[in-house]
Design a protein around this motif. Structure first.
Motif, mmCIF file in Angstrom:
data_model
loop_
_atom_site.group_PDB
_atom_site.id
_atom_site.type_symbol
_atom_site.label_atom_id
_atom_site.label_comp_id
_atom_site.label_asym_id
_atom_site.label_seq_id
_atom_site.Cartn_x
_atom_site.Cartn_y
_atom_site.Cartn_z
ATOM 1 N N GLN A 165 -12.410 8.316 -11.752
ATOM 2 C CA GLN A 165 -11.754 7.156 -12.371
ATOM 3 C C GLN A 165 -11.689 7.312 -13.884
ATOM 4 O OE1 GLN A 165 -13.035 3.201 -10.950
ATOM 5 N NE2 GLN A 165 -14.084 4.233 -9.281
ATOM 6 N N THR A 193 -8.992 -5.806 -15.126
ATOM 7 C CA THR A 193 -9.284 -4.383 -14.947
ATOM 8 C C THR A 193 -8.084 -3.604 -14.448
ATOM 9 O OG1 THR A 193 -11.642 -4.740 -14.571
ATOM 10 C CG2 THR A 193 -10.688 -2.750 -13.636
ATOM 11 N N ASN A 194 -7.393 -4.134 -13.446
ATOM 12 C CA ASN A 194 -6.247 -3.409 -12.884
ATOM 13 C C ASN A 194 -5.165 -3.167 -13.935
ATOM 14 O OD1 ASN A 194 -7.402 -3.292 -10.338
ATOM 15 N ND2 ASN A 194 -6.501 -5.228 -9.690
ATOM 16 N N TRP A 195 -4.972 -4.147 -14.802
ATOM 17 C CA TRP A 195 -3.944 -3.988 -15.833
ATOM 18 C C TRP A 195 -4.376 -2.968 -16.883
ATOM 19 C CZ3 TRP A 195 0.579 -5.750 -14.561
ATOM 20 C CH2 TRP A 195 0.678 -6.854 -13.700
ATOM 21 N N LEU A 235 2.702 -0.815 -8.036
ATOM 22 C CA LEU A 235 1.647 -1.836 -8.058
ATOM 23 C C LEU A 235 2.035 -3.017 -7.182
ATOM 24 C CD1 LEU A 235 -1.066 -2.686 -9.371
ATOM 25 C CD2 LEU A 235 0.280 -3.795 -11.152
#
Length: 219
Positions: free
Chosen positions: A39, A177-179, A216
């Protein structure tokens, strides 16, 4: 691993071990958390792809940032077992600016090494082959010291900064977080498009941006 990947960056080998996409998973694998390292590597790789240590260019040390972020993520994930990807994101955000110290360490190592060729030439003119070889090893040692100093500075800085920030921002990072994980590669793509002199860079950037959001949405 930090020393091995750091030496591969400029001094020896140069077989791409130093790239964040490789160095971070290797560090995570050694600590039993290859997923966390992957990651970190994915988020960092594109950010540094346009800033390579080629010739006289001395960019921030992306290798030690990636390795240190993976180490911090592995350490803090065991201390916060309920944390999600926001922990990895915070480790990346904390270590990114600390990579600047690697630029200074690399600069001083190169300045030190600039004096060694004259000493080696003087040794060769006198037939002192063994001493000339020692000058070469001294140059390698200066890079090793710079790499170790950079790694220790980033890790120690992260160990001090992360515990202070985590209670304050982890709830907000849980929502964003995803953004953030999407934004970092997109920033890297935009930087790369700006450096390759493509006449239709804006079109390519908009297409990649739209593709990312489409993927997404589909997920």
């Amino acid at each position: 691993m930090a020393l091995l990947c750091g030496l591969d960056r400029i001094a020896v080998f140069q077989v791409m071990l130093s790239r964040p996409l490789v160095a971070a998973p290797l560090a995570g694998w050694l600590l039993g958390s290859p997923g966390l390292g992957l990651q970190v590597g994915v988020m960092m790789e594109l950010l540094w792809l346009a800033r390579l240590p080629v010739g006289a260019a001395i960019p921030p040390d992306d290798t030690q940032v990636a390795v240190a972020a993976s180490v911090l993520a592995a350490l803090f994930s065991s201390a916060h077992p309920g944390a999600g990807p926001e922990l990895v994101v915070l480790c990346v955000l904390v270590t990114l600016p600390l990579g600047k110290i690697g630029q200074y360490c690399d600069h001083y190592a190169r300045q030190f090494n600039n004096r060694l060729p004259k000493v080696a030439e003087s040794c060769l003119s006198r037939g002192e082959l063994r001493r000339a070889e020692v000058q070469h090893l001294r140059g390698l040692l200066s890079f090793t010291v710079a790499i170790a100093g950079t790694y220790l500075f980033i890790v120690c800085g992260g160990l001090l900064i992360f515990p202070m920030l985590w209670p304050l921002v982890h709830q907000y990072l849980a929502y964003s977080t995803n953004w953030v994980m999407l934004a970092l590669p997109l920033i890297g793509i935009s930087v790369i498009l700006g450096t390759i002199n493509v006449s239709r860079a804006m079109t390519l950037f908009c297409a990649s941006f739209g593709m990312a959001f489409l993927l997404l949405w589909l997920v």
